[in-house]
Design an enzyme around this catalytic site. Structure first.
Site, PDB file in Angstrom:
ATOM      1  N   SER A  88      -2.857   3.923  -9.053  1.00 38.49           N
ATOM      2  CA  SER A  88      -3.728   4.889  -8.927  1.00 38.49           C
ATOM      3  C   SER A  88      -4.199   5.092 -10.340  1.00 38.49           C
ATOM      4  O   SER A  88      -3.797   5.045 -11.218  1.00 38.49           O
ATOM      5  CB  SER A  88      -2.687   6.144  -8.479  1.00 38.49           C
ATOM      6  OG  SER A  88      -3.554   7.505  -8.875  1.00 38.49           O
ATOM      7  N   LYS A 116       3.306   5.047 -10.552  1.00 34.12           N
ATOM      8  CA  LYS A 116       2.017   4.155 -10.513  1.00 34.12           C
ATOM      9  C   LYS A 116       1.804   3.535 -11.823  1.00 34.12           C
ATOM     10  O   LYS A 116       1.089   2.123 -11.661  1.00 34.12           O
ATOM     11  CB  LYS A 116       0.925   5.350 -10.215  1.00 34.12           C
ATOM     12  CG  LYS A 116       0.941   5.907  -8.656  1.00 34.12           C
ATOM     13  CD  LYS A 116       1.033   4.855  -7.594  1.00 34.12           C
ATOM     14  CE  LYS A 116       0.809   5.204  -6.183  1.00 34.12           C
ATOM     15  NZ  LYS A 116       0.764   4.292  -5.109  1.00 34.12           N
ATOM     16  N   TYR A 120       4.876  10.838  -9.950  1.00 34.94           N
ATOM     17  CA  TYR A 120       3.730   9.980  -9.320  1.00 34.94           C
ATOM     18  C   TYR A 120       3.085   9.149 -10.290  1.00 34.94           C
ATOM     19  O   TYR A 120       2.902   7.863 -10.441  1.00 34.94           O
ATOM     20  CB  TYR A 120       2.686  11.013  -8.720  1.00 34.94           C
ATOM     21  CG  TYR A 120       1.561  10.230  -7.750  1.00 34.94           C
ATOM     22  CD1 TYR A 120       1.880   9.576  -6.523  1.00 34.94           C
ATOM     23  CD2 TYR A 120       0.327  10.045  -8.281  1.00 34.94           C
ATOM     24  CE1 TYR A 120       0.936   8.853  -5.933  1.00 34.94           C
ATOM     25  CE2 TYR A 120      -0.624   9.217  -7.617  1.00 34.94           C
ATOM     26  CZ  TYR A 120      -0.416   8.930  -6.412  1.00 34.94           C
ATOM     27  OH  TYR A 120      -1.359   8.026  -5.409  1.00 34.94           O
ATOM     28  N   ASN A 178       0.660  -1.236   0.177  1.00 26.39           N
ATOM     29  CA  ASN A 178       0.182  -0.013   0.015  1.00 26.39           C
ATOM     30  C   ASN A 178       0.733   1.443  -0.011  1.00 26.39           C
ATOM     31  O   ASN A 178       0.433   2.403  -0.496  1.00 26.39           O
ATOM     32  CB  ASN A 178      -1.121   0.086   1.147  1.00 26.39           C
ATOM     33  CG  ASN A 178      -1.546   1.332   1.642  1.00 26.39           C
ATOM     34  OD1 ASN A 178      -2.322   1.762   0.924  1.00 26.39           O
ATOM     35  ND2 ASN A 178      -0.873   1.992   2.660  1.00 26.39           N
TER      36      ASN A 178
HETATM   37  N1  LIG Z   1      -5.664   9.170  -1.404  1.00 23.88           N
HETATM   38  C1  LIG Z   1      -6.130   8.974  -2.552  1.00 23.88           C
HETATM   39  O1  LIG Z   1      -6.966   9.857  -3.296  1.00 23.88           O
HETATM   40  C2  LIG Z   1      -5.318   7.821  -3.518  1.00 23.88           C
HETATM   41  C3  LIG Z   1      -5.722   7.766  -4.849  1.00 23.88           C
HETATM   42  C4  LIG Z   1      -4.921   6.768  -5.334  1.00 23.88           C
HETATM   43  C5  LIG Z   1      -3.804   5.998  -4.715  1.00 23.88           C
HETATM   44  N2  LIG Z   1      -3.644   6.160  -3.572  1.00 23.88           N
HETATM   45  C6  LIG Z   1      -2.617   5.439  -3.162  1.00 23.88           C
HETATM   46  O2  LIG Z   1      -2.873   4.843  -1.715  1.00 23.88           O
HETATM   47  C7  LIG Z   1      -1.760   4.732  -0.921  1.00 23.88           C
HETATM   48  C8  LIG Z   1      -1.633   5.391   0.296  1.00 23.88           C
HETATM   49  O3  LIG Z   1      -2.689   5.079   0.840  1.00 23.88           O
HETATM   50  P1  LIG Z   1      -2.818   5.592   2.496  1.00 23.88           P
HETATM   51  O4  LIG Z   1      -4.193   6.300   2.412  1.00 23.88           O
HETATM   52  O5  LIG Z   1      -2.649   4.659   3.407  1.00 23.88           O
HETATM   53  O6  LIG Z   1      -1.565   6.659   2.640  1.00 23.88           O
HETATM   54  P2  LIG Z   1      -1.045   7.401   3.907  1.00 23.88           P
HETATM   55  O7  LIG Z   1      -0.501   8.693   3.384  1.00 23.88           O
HETATM   56  O8  LIG Z   1      -1.728   7.559   5.006  1.00 23.88           O
HETATM   57  O9  LIG Z   1       0.425   6.432   4.296  1.00 23.88           O
HETATM   58  C9  LIG Z   1       0.003   5.284   5.155  1.00 23.88           C
HETATM   59  C10 LIG Z   1       1.349   4.989   5.704  1.00 23.88           C
HETATM   60  O10 LIG Z   1       2.468   4.676   5.035  1.00 23.88           O
HETATM   61  C11 LIG Z   1       3.356   5.012   5.773  1.00 23.88           C
HETATM   62  N3  LIG Z   1       4.729   4.957   4.816  1.00 23.88           N
HETATM   63  C12 LIG Z   1       5.035   6.114   3.936  1.00 23.88           C
HETATM   64  N4  LIG Z   1       6.399   5.775   3.507  1.00 23.88           N
HETATM   65  C13 LIG Z   1       6.679   4.592   4.005  1.00 23.88           C
HETATM   66  C14 LIG Z   1       7.828   3.504   3.692  1.00 23.88           C
HETATM   67  N5  LIG Z   1       8.682   3.902   3.062  1.00 23.88           N
HETATM   68  N6  LIG Z   1       7.604   2.463   4.732  1.00 23.88           N
HETATM   69  C15 LIG Z   1       6.973   2.126   5.492  1.00 23.88           C
HETATM   70  N7  LIG Z   1       6.000   2.976   5.673  1.00 23.88           N
HETATM   71  C16 LIG Z   1       5.870   4.114   4.922  1.00 23.88           C
HETATM   72  C17 LIG Z   1       3.255   6.282   6.780  1.00 23.88           C
HETATM   73  O11 LIG Z   1       4.044   6.413   7.641  1.00 23.88           O
HETATM   74  C18 LIG Z   1       1.703   6.194   6.562  1.00 23.88           C
HETATM   75  O12 LIG Z   1       1.415   5.709   7.949  1.00 23.88           O
HETATM   76  C19 LIG Z   1      -0.516   5.151  -1.852  1.00 23.88           C
HETATM   77  O13 LIG Z   1      -0.075   4.048  -2.609  1.00 23.88           O
HETATM   78  C20 LIG Z   1      -1.315   6.166  -2.605  1.00 23.88           C
HETATM   79  O14 LIG Z   1      -0.465   6.601  -3.664  1.00 23.88           O
HETATM   80  C21 LIG Z   1      -4.323   7.253  -2.809  1.00 23.88           C
END
Ligand SMILES: NC(=O)c1ccc[n+]([C@@H]2O[C@H](COP(=O)([O-])OP(=O)(O)OC[C@H]3O[C@@H](n4cnc5c(N)ncnc54)[C@H](O)[C@@H]3O)[C@@H](O)[C@H]2O)c1
Length: 263
Positions: free
Chosen positions: A148, A164, A160, A96
């Site tokens: 994404s 992705k 990005y 994720n």
């Molecule tokens: N929110 C949106 O609109 C959207 C849309 C498409 C895709 N995404 C994707 O969803 C995913 C993120 O989801 P989320 O909502 O859980 O995000 P978030 O930003 O809340 O991140 C979740 C966790 O990832 C941890 N993290 C970041 N880098 C890390 C690393 N190198 N090693 C270990 N942990 C790490 C952070 O500490 C955070 O707690 C991403 O891949 C993002 O690109 C989000």
């Protein structure tokens, strides 16, 4: 609680949330546990993973927290070893972790490109490479990688979108390599779901993102997480190499192509 992932051991990377509210990783870890999986909640910030574990345990689920930066091979190996040592094997890896970059080509510094590619793409390679031997030892498993809709549409977010789109290429390539060993590999491409990751875009962008969907409703981490439960479960036993788009229909339209509208 359900039995959809009963007896399965799962790792969710980025299982915490960067701020108050519900991220995609946190929602997925919670739904995996509700479906009966034992979940290793991995995050580079241990307290964030622990928060998710507390929520899961509070509902009677089984989970443990593990601190790892998944851009490093050693950390990915240690994360897999921790799951195997604790629960005797591994069935599901949910990749994720991802960070955003909102810059156009000419504005993107080289170090930002490198960082986004490392977190959003290389981490998936390292974590999957670490996890597959443990899955093969069990007779198979499921890897889910979060991409994404930015990979599928023209966007201003150069690094990005590239990372992705790379996730989708990675998934298709590895699915072909691992199918005969019982390991399925799929991607999820979320649209503009409202999570702590995009909180800084503000209320106007939030409303624009909602309006850009065909359904006219806002998506959340839960919408992404339900797709992950399906792909992780045996219900998807004949599904591999695919990208499940969860976006309220935004990729069907020409709407939402502007900065901040979709992610
Ligand atoms: N929110 C949106 O609109 C959207 C849309 C498409 C895709 N995404 C994707 O969803 C995913 C993120 O989801 P989320 O909502 O859980 O995000 P978030 O930003 O809340 O991140 C979740 C966790 O990832 C941890 N993290 C970041 N880098 C890390 C690393 N190198 N090693 C270990 N942990 C790490 C952070 O500490 C955070 O707690 C991403 O891949 C993002 O690109 C989000």
């Amino acid at each position: 609680m359900s039995d959809r992932l009963k007896n399965k051991v799962a790792i969710v990377t980025g299982a915490g949330s960067r701020g108050p509210g519900l991220g995609n990783g946190k929602a997925t870890a919670i739904l995996f546990a509700r479906a009966g999986a034992r979940v290793l909640c991995v995050d580079q910030v241990l307290e964030r993973a622990e928060e998710t574990v507390e929520l899961i345990r509070g509902e009677g689920g089984e989970a443990a927290a593990f601190a790892a930066d998944v851009t490093h091979a050693v950390a990915c190996d240690a994360m897999v070893q921790a799951a195997v040592a604790r629960w005797g094997g591994l069935d599901v890896l949910h990749n994720n972790v991802g960070i955003e970059s909102r810059k156009d080509l000419l504005d993107t510094p080289e170090d930002e490109w490198d960082r986004v590619l490392a977190v959003d793409l290389k981490s998936m390679f390292l974590a999957t490479r670490a996890a597959v031997p443990a899955m093969v030892a069990r007779g198979g498993g499921s890897v889910v990688c979060v991409s994404s809709v930015a990979a599928l549409r023209g966007h201003g977010r150069t690094a990005y979108a590239a990372a992705k789109a790379g996730v989708i290429g990675f998934v298709r390539s590895v699915a072909v390599q691992l199918g005969a060993r019982g390991v399925r590999v799929n991607a999820i491409a979320p649209g503009a779901v409202w999570t702590p990751m995009v909180e800084s875009l503000g209320p106007e962008a939030r409303e624009r993102r909602r309006r850009a969907t065909v359904l006219g409703t806002e998506g959340s981490g839960w919408d992404v997480a339900w797709g992950a439960v399906y792909l992780a479960s045996d219900e998807a036993r004949w599904v591999t190499g695919q990208t499940l788009v969860i976006d309220g229909g935004v990729t069907l339209t020409t709407r939402g192509g502007t900065q901040g509208a979709t992610r």
